[in-house]
Scaffold this active site. Sequence first.
Site, mmCIF file in Angstrom:
data_model
loop_
_atom_site.group_PDB
_atom_site.id
_atom_site.type_symbol
_atom_site.label_atom_id
_atom_site.label_comp_id
_atom_site.label_asym_id
_atom_site.label_seq_id
_atom_site.Cartn_x
_atom_site.Cartn_y
_atom_site.Cartn_z
ATOM 1 N N LYS A 87 -10.130 8.639 6.167
ATOM 2 C CA LYS A 87 -9.332 8.893 4.965
ATOM 3 C C LYS A 87 -9.186 7.602 4.151
ATOM 4 O O LYS A 87 -9.297 7.607 2.926
ATOM 5 C CB LYS A 87 -7.959 9.467 5.348
ATOM 6 C CG LYS A 87 -8.081 10.894 5.865
ATOM 7 C CD LYS A 87 -6.824 11.422 6.527
ATOM 8 C CE LYS A 87 -7.104 12.793 7.143
ATOM 9 N NZ LYS A 87 -5.964 13.347 7.876
ATOM 10 N N GLN A 93 -0.302 11.564 9.787
ATOM 11 C CA GLN A 93 -1.369 12.122 10.624
ATOM 12 C C GLN A 93 -0.761 12.924 11.782
ATOM 13 O O GLN A 93 0.064 12.407 12.532
ATOM 14 C CB GLN A 93 -2.261 10.977 11.154
ATOM 15 C CG GLN A 93 -3.470 11.445 11.926
ATOM 16 C CD GLN A 93 -4.453 12.262 11.085
ATOM 17 O OE1 GLN A 93 -4.733 11.938 9.940
ATOM 18 N NE2 GLN A 93 -4.952 13.354 11.647
ATOM 19 N N ASP A 115 -1.109 16.637 1.646
ATOM 20 C CA ASP A 115 -1.670 17.553 2.646
ATOM 21 C C ASP A 115 -1.363 19.017 2.284
ATOM 22 O O ASP A 115 -1.956 19.929 2.856
ATOM 23 C CB ASP A 115 -1.066 17.258 4.037
ATOM 24 C CG ASP A 115 -1.988 16.377 4.876
ATOM 25 O OD1 ASP A 115 -3.220 16.425 4.669
ATOM 26 O OD2 ASP A 115 -1.470 15.648 5.751
#
Length: 287
Positions: A52, A96, A119
């Site tokens: 990422k 995460q 997200d």
Amino acid sequence: MAQLIDGRKISQEMKDELKNKVEELKKAGREATLAVIQVGSDPASGVYVNNKKKACAYIGIRSASYELPEQTTEEELLALIGKLNRDKSVTGILVQLPLPMQIDEDKVIQAISPKKDVDGFHPENVGKLVTGGRGFVSCTPAGIIQLLKRSGIEIAGKKCVVVGRSNIVGKPMALLMLRENATVTVAHSKTRNLKEICRQADILIVAIGKPQFITAEYIKEGAVVIDVGIHRRNSADGGQSAKLCGDVCFSEAEPRASAITPVPGGVGPMTIAMLMNNCVEAMLTDA
Ligand code: NDP
């Protein structure tokens, strides 16, 4: 032979488009920083986080890393999120998953400002997806819509079966296909006659987490097959060279399908491209 839907190529195209967009936005005085929080040192999470950060560097946005120890408390993590929510230079926040046992994931997801929730997991963004509003959408299903559209596959009016109903893949996938005017059926572990239901699909999307579960008899001749699953399977050399496979048995599905995603190189690369897309969208909203 089925058309192979090339996720690597489409994801690269998208990242190049986003890179150009970021350059333009920077000229207009907009900057972006993605805060990436990792708790503990799970090696798989470490790989995802690095990928990422690399993608951020490629498209030209800053990433700020927060690597917290395994024993971090929920209060400590929530305090950091609160600080990042208030920081106007931070445009996106990513935590995460999975998190260590002592931390409630739902509380963490709800603590992130919906405007920085790249997200797309916050209930406010999920609500917007349900009601047709504009908000961040979960990256994997959003990436599948791009794969279909950019491969010239029509969605409107098609019968779509989504197998799996998780919050991050199955449910948002079904809602996105509905938004694109497909007729959608969602199947799950309690579904009866799964084979018959799958065999009605013009577009079959599989996200169940079971290696090579979907075989030829689940697939209608000429269907489009999207395989979200990703598994490591050990090869004949005793696991020295682990290979990846999906939830679909590719060798059986490919001869029946009109188009299909491979594993690897199908859905996987799109998840990061869509995360970058969300990071660029976040540049356009005031933090
Ligand atoms: P979850 O385990 O959260 O959900 C699995 C879903 O599949 C559940 O809804 C479950 O039903 C359903 N299911 C399980 N077994 C069956 C069965 N035999 N028949 C029908 N339905 C079944 O998984 P995720 O959605 O998070 O992920 C699915 C797969 O996609 C995994 O392999 C994961 O690694 C992969 N993945 C890949 C990504 C990528 O970027 N390529 C991103 C995210 C996930 P029920 O609700 O009834 O339990």
